[in-house]
Design an enzyme around this catalytic site. Structure first.
Site, PDB file in Angstrom:
ATOM      1  N   ASP A 112       0.865  -1.180   0.000  1.00 16.88           N
ATOM      2  CA  ASP A 112       0.000   0.000   0.000  1.00 16.88           C
ATOM      3  C   ASP A 112       0.902   1.230   0.000  1.00 16.88           C
ATOM      4  O   ASP A 112       2.110   1.116  -0.158  1.00 16.88           O
ATOM      5  CB  ASP A 112      -0.929   0.020   1.228  1.00 16.88           C
ATOM      6  CG  ASP A 112      -2.203   0.822   0.956  1.00 16.88           C
ATOM      7  OD1 ASP A 112      -2.086   1.993   0.554  1.00 16.88           O
ATOM      8  OD2 ASP A 112      -3.301   0.264   1.115  1.00 16.88           O
ATOM      9  N   TRP A 152      -7.134  32.384 -14.203  1.00 17.15           N
ATOM     10  CA  TRP A 152      -6.655  31.393 -13.246  1.00 17.15           C
ATOM     11  C   TRP A 152      -5.370  31.842 -12.567  1.00 17.15           C
ATOM     12  O   TRP A 152      -5.003  31.325 -11.523  1.00 17.15           O
ATOM     13  CB  TRP A 152      -6.455  30.024 -13.914  1.00 17.15           C
ATOM     14  CG  TRP A 152      -5.172  29.856 -14.654  1.00 17.15           C
ATOM     15  CD1 TRP A 152      -4.881  30.332 -15.893  1.00 17.15           C
ATOM     16  CD2 TRP A 152      -4.008  29.162 -14.204  1.00 17.15           C
ATOM     17  NE1 TRP A 152      -3.602  29.973 -16.239  1.00 17.15           N
ATOM     18  CE2 TRP A 152      -3.039  29.247 -15.219  1.00 17.15           C
ATOM     19  CE3 TRP A 152      -3.684  28.458 -13.035  1.00 17.15           C
ATOM     20  CZ2 TRP A 152      -1.777  28.688 -15.110  1.00 17.15           C
ATOM     21  CZ3 TRP A 152      -2.412  27.892 -12.936  1.00 17.15           C
ATOM     22  CH2 TRP A 152      -1.477  28.014 -13.968  1.00 17.15           C
ATOM     23  N   SER A 182      -2.481  18.257  -2.001  1.00 15.07           N
ATOM     24  CA  SER A 182      -1.397  17.825  -2.882  1.00 15.07           C
ATOM     25  C   SER A 182      -0.089  17.650  -2.126  1.00 15.07           C
ATOM     26  O   SER A 182       0.691  16.747  -2.415  1.00 15.07           O
ATOM     27  CB  SER A 182      -1.183  18.843  -4.004  1.00 15.07           C
ATOM     28  OG  SER A 182      -2.216  18.749  -4.918  1.00 15.07           O
ATOM     29  N   GLU A 267       4.176  23.802 -12.256  1.00 13.71           N
ATOM     30  CA  GLU A 267       2.845  23.207 -12.306  1.00 13.71           C
ATOM     31  C   GLU A 267       2.531  22.623 -13.693  1.00 13.71           C
ATOM     32  O   GLU A 267       1.945  21.550 -13.796  1.00 13.71           O
ATOM     33  CB  GLU A 267       1.792  24.254 -11.928  1.00 13.71           C
ATOM     34  CG  GLU A 267       0.344  23.824 -12.094  1.00 13.71           C
ATOM     35  CD  GLU A 267      -0.068  22.724 -11.129  1.00 13.71           C
ATOM     36  OE1 GLU A 267       0.537  22.621 -10.045  1.00 13.71           O
ATOM     37  OE2 GLU A 267      -0.994  21.961 -11.469  1.00 13.71           O
ATOM     38  N   TYR A 269       4.556  21.315 -15.718  1.00 11.41           N
ATOM     39  CA  TYR A 269       5.263  20.033 -15.832  1.00 11.41           C
ATOM     40  C   TYR A 269       4.633  18.992 -14.926  1.00 11.41           C
ATOM     41  O   TYR A 269       4.645  17.795 -15.230  1.00 11.41           O
ATOM     42  CB  TYR A 269       6.755  20.214 -15.554  1.00 11.41           C
ATOM     43  CG  TYR A 269       7.386  21.027 -16.638  1.00 11.41           C
ATOM     44  CD1 TYR A 269       7.454  20.522 -17.926  1.00 11.41           C
ATOM     45  CD2 TYR A 269       7.839  22.310 -16.409  1.00 11.41           C
ATOM     46  CE1 TYR A 269       7.969  21.273 -18.957  1.00 11.41           C
ATOM     47  CE2 TYR A 269       8.358  23.073 -17.430  1.00 11.41           C
ATOM     48  CZ  TYR A 269       8.415  22.552 -18.708  1.00 11.41           C
ATOM     49  OH  TYR A 269       8.916  23.309 -19.722  1.00 11.41           O
ATOM     50  N   HIS A 314       9.344  33.432 -18.276  1.00  6.48           N
ATOM     51  CA  HIS A 314       8.961  33.496 -19.690  1.00  6.48           C
ATOM     52  C   HIS A 314       7.449  33.677 -19.843  1.00  6.48           C
ATOM     53  O   HIS A 314       6.972  33.862 -20.948  1.00  6.48           O
ATOM     54  CB  HIS A 314       9.472  32.280 -20.480  1.00  6.48           C
ATOM     55  CG  HIS A 314       8.878  30.971 -20.094  1.00  6.48           C
ATOM     56  ND1 HIS A 314       9.546  29.787 -20.180  1.00  6.48           N
ATOM     57  CD2 HIS A 314       7.664  30.649 -19.608  1.00  6.48           C
ATOM     58  CE1 HIS A 314       8.775  28.810 -19.769  1.00  6.48           C
ATOM     59  NE2 HIS A 314       7.628  29.304 -19.422  1.00  6.48           N
ATOM     60  N   THR A 340      13.060  17.251 -23.747  1.00  5.80           N
ATOM     61  CA  THR A 340      11.769  16.886 -24.326  1.00  5.80           C
ATOM     62  C   THR A 340      11.968  16.160 -25.651  1.00  5.80           C
ATOM     63  O   THR A 340      11.300  15.162 -25.937  1.00  5.80           O
ATOM     64  CB  THR A 340      10.904  18.145 -24.541  1.00  5.80           C
ATOM     65  OG1 THR A 340      10.972  18.938 -23.351  1.00  5.80           O
ATOM     66  CG2 THR A 340       9.472  17.786 -24.809  1.00  5.80           C
ATOM     67  N   ARG A 462      -6.453  36.813 -25.859  1.00 13.61           N
ATOM     68  CA  ARG A 462      -7.193  35.779 -25.150  1.00 13.61           C
ATOM     69  C   ARG A 462      -8.109  36.417 -24.112  1.00 13.61           C
ATOM     70  O   ARG A 462      -8.020  37.598 -23.837  1.00 13.61           O
ATOM     71  CB  ARG A 462      -6.231  34.781 -24.500  1.00 13.61           C
ATOM     72  CG  ARG A 462      -5.266  35.405 -23.541  1.00 13.61           C
ATOM     73  CD  ARG A 462      -4.174  34.437 -23.124  1.00 13.61           C
ATOM     74  NE  ARG A 462      -4.675  33.437 -22.203  1.00 13.61           N
ATOM     75  CZ  ARG A 462      -3.934  32.824 -21.283  1.00 13.61           C
ATOM     76  NH1 ARG A 462      -2.647  33.112 -21.168  1.00 13.61           N
ATOM     77  NH2 ARG A 462      -4.448  31.919 -20.480  1.00 13.61           N
TER      78      ARG A 462
END
Ligand SMILES: [Cu+2]
Lengths: 538, 287
Positions: A112, A152, A182, A267, A269, A314, A340, A462
């Site tokens: 577990d 957000w 979390s 976050e 990632y 960035h 990546t 946006r």
């Protein structure tokens, strides 16, 4: 709960016993609850995006026109809550809480999680965080309008003096609780992975999904406290007269952005790394080959996690940073393309020379690899501050991050869902419906998001409830894509209904010799408690 | 959704029309979005021209990479599916290959960086300016001030749909636009009075956050006479989508007349309107 039940460990309690779920300390039950919770939250988050695409289907105000759905502020609330719900209450619970809880112990041969009771509270905090977030939509936010509509990212001063009502306070509380959930989960995973691996499973023999969760929870543990700090400062700025982010009191709104993105970039990632792990297993299983370059794959994720902490600004190229600082963030951001790229090429190299079978999970995985590549190369474009000056805060950015999240993370979730469905629920699913879901998702998501690159290049900002008439065509195309994706979603529910009605008994290992990790050595579903005798790893 | 069939037909017609116009040679009015277009708006400043060139270079890199990856995927799907290749190899290492796919992307990124940094510094380092404009973002309109011309702040608000005059654009036109002389190097100072806004002008390649308590600087030099539209590009509340930016680039003497007429007044607007009308006649004669 009698003493008898406690001694007979293999006795599975009835699924209709509410105590099994509310008091659960079983990693598989908790994992299942996380998955069902993620589906529920996903329906709400996806519904909000439906309202947005409906509104944007043509110029003018269709939905948020002071009618049933409210006004332009409520559109902003919809975009805000769509983002927060999909991130905190859909992708994270599905990937980490759901698949992580289910398969980290199984894959490392542990009975577990390390702290089963903490696991319980990690999950049960989440519905309350979600209720607070949903409640925030129905209490005053800005002026008399309901809900928080500041995006957000919750930038002040819009999230402080710009939203005087209690909606934002509820949202802060909600995110605090989700964050605690979390962090507790992360501690649990780190302890489990470090201390409870079966004899012989060294860190370099760990399945890649376990590696991915390990990196992810470290990112959570290091970044969430920074978000918590920023949120607390917002809370005191709003309610207790501090001025951390208020220029009239000597504070700085840009400071908030630095703190937020120090969390926010890791976050993203956090959202995608477990998907990397899932895709590795699926590609290996259905190619009947061991994963190509295992160590490179594992350390590419570590590298992505590390670099993820030093590129945050960035997201802030237009706040007026010194040019040398921007240059640093350009260079650091582009470096991420290297690990990546290693992952993409290693997946293809795993398939190379393989004996590939196109079962349902493999289709999702191949779709993932292609779409993630598209999202990746537009990420390289945006990394360049020079071009970003034209593209920042336009639909190009929306297209980019939906290619890596909506088509990346979500495709990885569905790949994992159909890879482990039989293992989790002990019944087979209708693979025709599941494939049709893939088909409609693949086509639909591309119709939604590819034209948004064009909108962004043409300059459409946006978070706009209404746009200039010159953006009408691609917006209409994008909205039709949503309809296609909705059909895909219908097939998802058909799969569920079909599986519930037919209840065809699942095999322990439906995928054959390619499936080599420990979960396939157990029955489907696995016994309520597994590995009471620890497996030995060669 | 009512009338699905009609919607679908409208959709197909629109697609057909767009591709026909695209095939007939892409046309685009400078300074505003063109429906169905695929790329940037036409560039009218040195900064935007360079952004455009650099972005074209990037397209030459990212499109082949995407096609390359798609090609590899298709190849393995065809060549190595279970029918074509029943027995899988057990190969899971190839050091040379791993070095190559680490090194080649690094080289590509270095190439990108070589072109990226000069653009960045070109945008950021403000040349000797002819004069300064101060733009202040408010919920939900812009205030403009020309300190060098002693023009006090005037307010620039979107024209409501029902008040649109002939030739004005919905969600883009304002009552009192910004006016600059063609060819002048303008230093733009941007700030905000309440929440964060962003002064963005696609045709100029300008996008600068307007942040309360800070003054950010940008610059532009418009090479072509014309009317250019931009929009607030940082979420600022309920009317975020309705605080556009309109800039008229005019000749120096018209600019002087506009300043003399008192910007933010109907007289000043009349100067610009007369000039625009004259320019259209002139352009019509050229054609
Ligand atoms: Cu604004």
């Amino acid at each position: 709960m009698s003493a008898d039940a406690a001694t007979h460990d293999d006795h599975t309690p009835s699924m209709w016993d509410w105590r099994r779920w509310v008091f659960s300390t079983n990693h598989k039950d908790i994992g299942t609850m996380y998955l069902l919770f993620a589906i529920f939250a996903g329906i709400i988050g996806g519904g909000l995006s439906g309202l947005m695409r409906w509104e944007l289907a043509e110029p003018g105000l269709q939905v948020f026109n002071n009618g049933f759905w409210g006004n332009e502020h409520n559109y902003n609330v919809a975009t805000t809550m769509h983002g927060l719900i999909m991130i905190f209450f859909m992708v994270m619970p599905a990937m980490i809480g759901g698949f992580g809880n289910w398969f980290v112990p199984l894959m490392i041969g542990a009975p577990d999680m390390a702290f089963p009771r903490m696991n319980n509270i990690s999950f049960w905090l989440l519905p309350f965080a979600f209720i607070l977030a949903v409640m925030s939509m129905f209490v005053p936010g800005a002026g008399g309008d309901m809900g928080f509509g500041g995006g957000w990212v919750l930038y002040p001063p819009l999230s402080t003096s710009g939203h005087n009502g209690p909606a934002m306070d509820l949202l802060i509380l909600s995110l605090h609780i989700a964050g605690v959930s979390s962090i507790l989960g992360s501690i649990n995973f780190i302890t489990t992975i470090f201390n409870m691996r079966a004899p012989g499973m060294t860190i370099h023999k760990m399945p890649l999904f376990v590696w991915s969760v390990l990196v992810t929870v470290f990112l959570l543990l290091l970044s969430l406290p920074v978000l918590a700090g920023a949120l607390t400062m917002l809370l005191t700025d709003r309610n207790f007269g501090t001025a951390f982010f208020a220029p009239e009191g000597g504070g700085d709104p840009v400071m908030y952005q630095h703190l937020f993105w120090f969390f926010g970039h890791p976050e993203v990632y956090i959202l995608i790394l477990p998907g990397f792990g899932i895709i590795s297993h699926i590609v290996s299983t259905f190619s009947r080959k061991p994963i190509f370059g295992y160590l490179g794959m594992a350390y590419a994720m570590v590298a992505i996690g590390f670099i993820g902490f030093i590129v945050w600004a960035h997201h802030m190229y237009t706040v007026g940073m010194p040019v040398d600082l921007k240059a640093y963030f350009v260079a650091a951001t582009m470096v991420i393309a290297v690990p990546t790229g290693i992952k993409i090429f290693s997946w293809i190299a795993t398939m190379w020379g393989g004996s590939i079978e196109f079962r349902t999970p493999m289709m999702w995985a191949i779709g993932f690899i292609f779409l993630f590549t598209v999202g990746g190369v537009t990420g390289v474009v945006l990394a360049n501050a020079g071009v970003d000056q034209a593209l920042h805060d336009t639909y190009y950015v929306v297209a980019h991050f939906h290619y890596v999240l909506s088509l990346g993370a979500v495709f990885a979730i569905f790949a994992g869902w159909y890879y482990w469905f039989e293992k989790i629920f002990g019944v087979k699913y209708n693979s025709l419906f599941a494939r049709l879901q893939f088909l409609f998702f693949f086509v639909g998501a591309n119709i939604i998001f590819f034209p948004q690159h064009f909108l962004g290049l043409q300059g459409m900002p946006r978070r706009y409830v209404d746009y200039a008439d010159g953006h009408a065509f691609w917006n209409m195309v994008s909205s039709w894509g949503y309809v296609v994706m909705l059909i895909g979603m219908a097939f998802f529910f058909l799969v569920l209904i079909d599986a519930i009605i037919r209840r065809r008994k699942a095999d322990a290992n439906p995928w054959g010799e390619g499936a080599t990790t420990l979960e396939w050595t157990l029955s489907s579903p696995p016994p309520f408690h597994q590995f009471s005798e620890l497996p030995k790893i060669k | 959704m009512p009338d699905l069939y009609g919607e679908a037909m409208r959709f197909l017609t629109a697609i057909a029309l767009t591709w026909m116009t695209a095939a007939a040679g892409a046309f685009a009015t400078p300074g505003q979005p063109t429906d169905g277009n695929l790329g940037f708006q036409p560039a009218v400043t040195p900064i935007m021209e360079r952004i455009n060139e650099f972005h074209n270079l990037l397209l030459w890199i990212i499109i082949p990479i995407t096609i390359f990856v798609m090609g590899l995927l298709l190849w393995v799907m065809i060549r190595y599916n279970r029918k074509a290749n029943p027995t899988p190899s057990k190969n899971s290492h190839n050091t040379l290959l791993e070095v190559v796919w680490t090194a080649v992307p690094i080289l590509i990124l270095v190439v990108i960086a070589v072109f990226s940094f000069p653009l960045l510094y070109f945008q950021d380092e403000i040349p000797e300016a002819d004069f300064t404009i101060k733009a202040t973002g408010y919920q939900w309109y812009w205030g403009y001030e020309y300190p060098d011309q002693d023009v006090p702040e005037y307010i620039s608000t979107m024209v409501a749909e029902e008040d649109l005059a002939e030739g004005q654009l919905r969600n883009l036109s304002v009552d009192y636009p910004l006016v600059v002389p063609v060819g002048a190097t303008v230093r733009l100072q941007v700030t905000a009075a309440d929440v964060i806004h962003n002064w963005a002008m696609p045709a100029f390649g300008t996008k600068m956050d307007a942040i309360p308590g800070r003054i950010n600087e940008a610059w532009f030099q418009v090479n072509e006479e014309g009317t250019y539209y931009g929009q607030c590009s940082e979420l600022c509340g309920i009317r975020h989508a309705f605080m556009p930016i309109e800039v008229h680039a005019v000749s120096q003497d018209v600019f002087d007349a506009w300043v003399a007429a008192g910007p933010g007044s109907d007289e000043a607007n009349a100067v610009i309107a007369e000039y625009s009308a004259a320019r259209e006649t002139r352009l019509a004669q050229l054609d």
